[in-house]
Design a protein around this motif. Structure first.
Motif, short mmCIF file in Angstrom:
data_model
loop_
_atom_site.label_atom_id
_atom_site.label_comp_id
_atom_site.label_asym_id
_atom_site.label_seq_id
_atom_site.Cartn_x
_atom_site.Cartn_y
_atom_site.Cartn_z
N THR A 175 5.33 10.93 1.69
CA THR A 175 4.92 9.54 0.96
C THR A 175 5.38 8.26 1.73
O THR A 175 6.60 8.40 2.10
CB THR A 175 5.47 9.95 -0.51
OG1 THR A 175 5.14 11.09 -0.98
CG2 THR A 175 5.10 8.71 -1.59
N SER A 176 4.62 7.59 1.82
CA SER A 176 5.04 6.24 2.53
C SER A 176 4.55 5.04 1.57
O SER A 176 3.57 4.85 0.85
CB SER A 176 4.31 5.99 3.76
OG SER A 176 4.59 7.18 4.60
N TYR A 219 9.82 12.11 3.30
CA TYR A 219 9.32 13.44 3.67
C TYR A 219 10.03 14.87 3.64
O TYR A 219 11.35 14.56 3.49
CB TYR A 219 8.91 13.08 5.12
CG TYR A 219 9.92 13.07 6.19
CD1 TYR A 219 10.67 14.02 7.03
CD2 TYR A 219 10.79 11.78 6.39
CE1 TYR A 219 11.66 13.80 7.53
CE2 TYR A 219 11.56 11.53 7.25
CZ TYR A 219 12.32 12.71 7.86
OH TYR A 219 13.31 12.51 8.53
N ASN A 256 8.41 -0.69 6.18
CA ASN A 256 7.88 0.79 5.71
C ASN A 256 8.95 1.66 5.13
O ASN A 256 10.05 1.63 5.87
CB ASN A 256 7.19 1.32 7.05
CG ASN A 256 6.86 2.84 6.93
OD1 ASN A 256 7.50 3.73 7.15
ND2 ASN A 256 5.76 3.06 6.15
N ASP A 275 4.11 0.78 2.37
CA ASP A 275 4.12 -0.27 3.15
C ASP A 275 3.95 -1.55 2.61
O ASP A 275 3.24 -1.84 1.74
CB ASP A 275 3.01 0.17 4.10
CG ASP A 275 2.86 1.22 5.24
OD1 ASP A 275 3.85 1.35 5.99
OD2 ASP A 275 2.31 2.44 4.76
N SER A 321 1.00 -1.31 0.03
CA SER A 321 0.09 -0.13 -0.11
C SER A 321 0.89 1.23 0.04
O SER A 321 2.05 1.09 0.57
CB SER A 321 -0.95 0.17 1.31
OG SER A 321 -0.35 -0.17 2.31
N ALA A 322 0.35 2.22 -0.47
CA ALA A 322 1.23 3.67 -0.62
C ALA A 322 0.16 4.64 -0.18
O ALA A 322 -0.97 4.46 -0.47
CB ALA A 322 1.53 3.86 -2.22
N SER A 323 0.65 5.67 0.57
CA SER A 323 -0.04 6.71 1.04
C SER A 323 0.72 8.04 0.88
O SER A 323 1.92 8.17 0.62
CB SER A 323 -0.46 6.42 2.67
OG SER A 323 0.62 6.46 3.24
N ALA A 324 -0.04 9.21 0.54
CA ALA A 324 0.57 10.23 0.55
C ALA A 324 -0.29 11.66 1.33
O ALA A 324 -1.67 11.21 1.57
CB ALA A 324 0.98 10.87 -0.64
N LEU A 325 0.36 12.60 1.90
CA LEU A 325 -0.45 13.68 2.34
C LEU A 325 0.37 14.82 2.19
O LEU A 325 1.57 14.95 1.94
CB LEU A 325 -0.58 13.37 4.02
CG LEU A 325 0.54 13.38 4.89
CD1 LEU A 325 0.99 14.77 5.40
CD2 LEU A 325 0.29 12.11 6.06
N THR A 334 9.41 5.71 4.13
CA THR A 334 8.75 6.97 4.10
C THR A 334 9.54 8.11 3.49
O THR A 334 10.85 8.19 4.01
CB THR A 334 8.15 7.34 5.62
OG1 THR A 334 7.54 6.54 6.22
CG2 THR A 334 7.59 8.86 5.48
#
Length: 471
Positions: free
Chosen positions: A136-137, A326, A322, A139, A102-106, A324
């Motif tokens: 941006t991560s 940043y 994980n 996992d 899974s990838a996530s970003a904020l 990350t």
């Protein structure tokens, strides 16, 4: 040419040229003043729309079977269920054996950092609670061991998928047999309706003859009343026959997946043949019931699901990582993006042990256990029903085969009886009442033939459903 003569010449052109052109068209105005071309066009369109529609081709049994397989909503529903269980199988495999990525970003549009104050021996310092504006991560989780729960869930899903395939096969076979049965019932209803109509017509003719003879003194009121009673019964039988046909035809239309169908039917009822079933022995022939096979598979799936649920107390192990990325910020009220990005990562082993969850896992294990018992007993009940159905419908087929043979002989005898009765009536040795009785016997014999054929056809279809194959 002066102006006055020129005006007169133009006036003549305006008047006579259109009249001449109209005549040159061949007097196309009809007697009612309308253009004949318009009349021909209107007549052509009218004949086009008033023409009777082309009659649809009759429906035979083979065409009905093909249409039903294509249109039946029940078959489409079972096919959708088959696809659903196929994806459930894939879901079980992916959930228990494939890595999860899974990838996530904020990104924050505005920030106000929290402040932490620390007193260093009289010197009070404030530290902002820094967090990055852009993150941006990625996992990754890899399942390693869960007490074989995933393996058993995959096996359960595989059994469920196989069961759905068997259920689709059974649904198609069931529809095939239902179409045959409904088609034969409709044909039988048509034949019985024709016999009833012929019976009514014969009785109406007899009633007219009896009334004429009564006026001539050759018959009595008793003869008239007797024919009237029989005619009323025949009309009631005709109404029942028409209702039976309407019901059978509507059922066939429903099985075809149609709302309405006015096509005529093309076909004949099968001739009963005792040789088809008299030598069948249940112990000597395999029962190929797809529904029983599906029940067996459902029972196996329920047992595997119970085993998977029973491992709730075993710890599960997985690998996880994980990464990350940043950004770094300046710690003041006018935070600016420095354009400098840092990274962090972690990798490790995760162990999860369900010590107590309020009894939820235990309840699920017991639910799966009793579901397995239900599937097992349903399979046992279906197997116990097979010998009874086999014996019952075999007997029904053989008995109706005998009925058909005897009724065929009755028809031949009744036809000869009617012929003799009419000859003897003309010779004066028999009465019209005796002739009428002979004709009624003939109609009853014809009805008996049709009923015996239909009952034998139904018995054969039910027997095939009990065995799971055509005979």
């Amino acid at each position: 040419m002066n102006m006055k003569n020129s005006a007169f010449f133009v006036f003549l052109l305006v008047i006579f040229v259109p009249f001449h052109l109209e005549n040159a068209r061949g007097n196309t105005l009809g007697p009612d003043g309308q253009d004949e071309d318009f009349q021909r066009t209107t007549s052509s369109n009218s004949s086009q729309f008033d023409a009777p529609p082309t009659p649809r081709a009759p429906l035979n049994l083979d065409a009905a079977l093909i249409e039903a397989m294509e249109r039946s909503p029940d078959i489409q529903r079972v096919r959708a269920a088959r696809s659903e269980y196929g994806w459930r199988h894939f879901e079980a495999f992916g959930a228990g054996f494939l890595p999860k990525i899974s990838a996530s970003a904020l990104h924050y549009f505005d920030t106000k950092y929290s402040i932490t104050g620390i007193n260093f021996g009289g010197a009070f310092l404030s530290f902002p609670g820094f967090y990055p504006i852009n993150v941006t991560s990625l996992d990754v989780t890899i399942p390693v061991f869960d007490g074989f729960a995933s393996t058993r869930k995959l096996q359960s899903a595989s059994y469920e998928e196989d069961a759905s395939i068997a259920e689709l096969s059974q649904a198609e076979f069931q529809l095939h047999e239902d179409i045959r049965l409904s088609f034969y019932r409709t044909l039988a209803a048509i034949s019985l309706q024709d016999v009833a109509k012929q019976n009514v017509k014969t009785l109406e003719d007899h009633l007219k003859q009896i009334e004429v003879r009564k006026h001539g003194g050759a018959a009595t009121n008793y003869d008239v009343l007797r024919v009237q009673v029989q005619l009323n019964e025949a009309r009631a039988d005709l109404i029942d026959a028409e209702d039976s046909y309407a019901t059978a035809r509507r059922k066939l239309t429903q099985l075809l997946g149609l709302e309405a169908d006015d096509r005529s039917l093309e076909g004949v009822l099968p001739i009963p043949d005792a040789a088809k079933v008299k030598d069948l022995r249940l112990k000597e022939i395999p029962v190929e019931r797809a529904d029983i096979r599906a029940l067996n598979l459902r029972a196996e799936a329920a047992e595997k699901a119970r085993q998977a649920a029973a491992g709730w107390f075993i710890p599960s192990v997985s690998l996880a990582a994980n990464y990350t990325l940043y950004d770094s910020q300046i710690f003041d009220k006018t935070v600016q993006n420095t354009g400098n990005y840092l990274n962090s990562y972690n990798f490790g082993v995760f162990v999860k042990w369900n010590l107590f969850d309020g009894g939820v896992a235990l309840a699920r294990e017991r639910e799966a256990s009793y579901a397995a018992v239900q599937s097992e007993k349903a399979t046992q009940s279906a197997k116990l029903q097979v010998p009874y159905d086999f014996d019952y419908w075999k007997r029904r087929y053989l008995s109706n085969t005998d009925h058909y043979t005897s009724k065929k002989f009755d028809v031949t005898r009744s036809e000869e009886s009617v012929r003799l009765a009419k000859e003897e009536e003309r010779a004066g040795t028999r009465t019209s009442t005796e002739t009428l009785d002979a004709e009624l016997d003939l109609f009853r014999s014809k009805q008996g033939v049709v009923n015996a054929q239909m009952n034998a056809a139904e018995a054969q279809i039910r027997l095939e459903l009990a065995l799971g194959k055509e005979i």
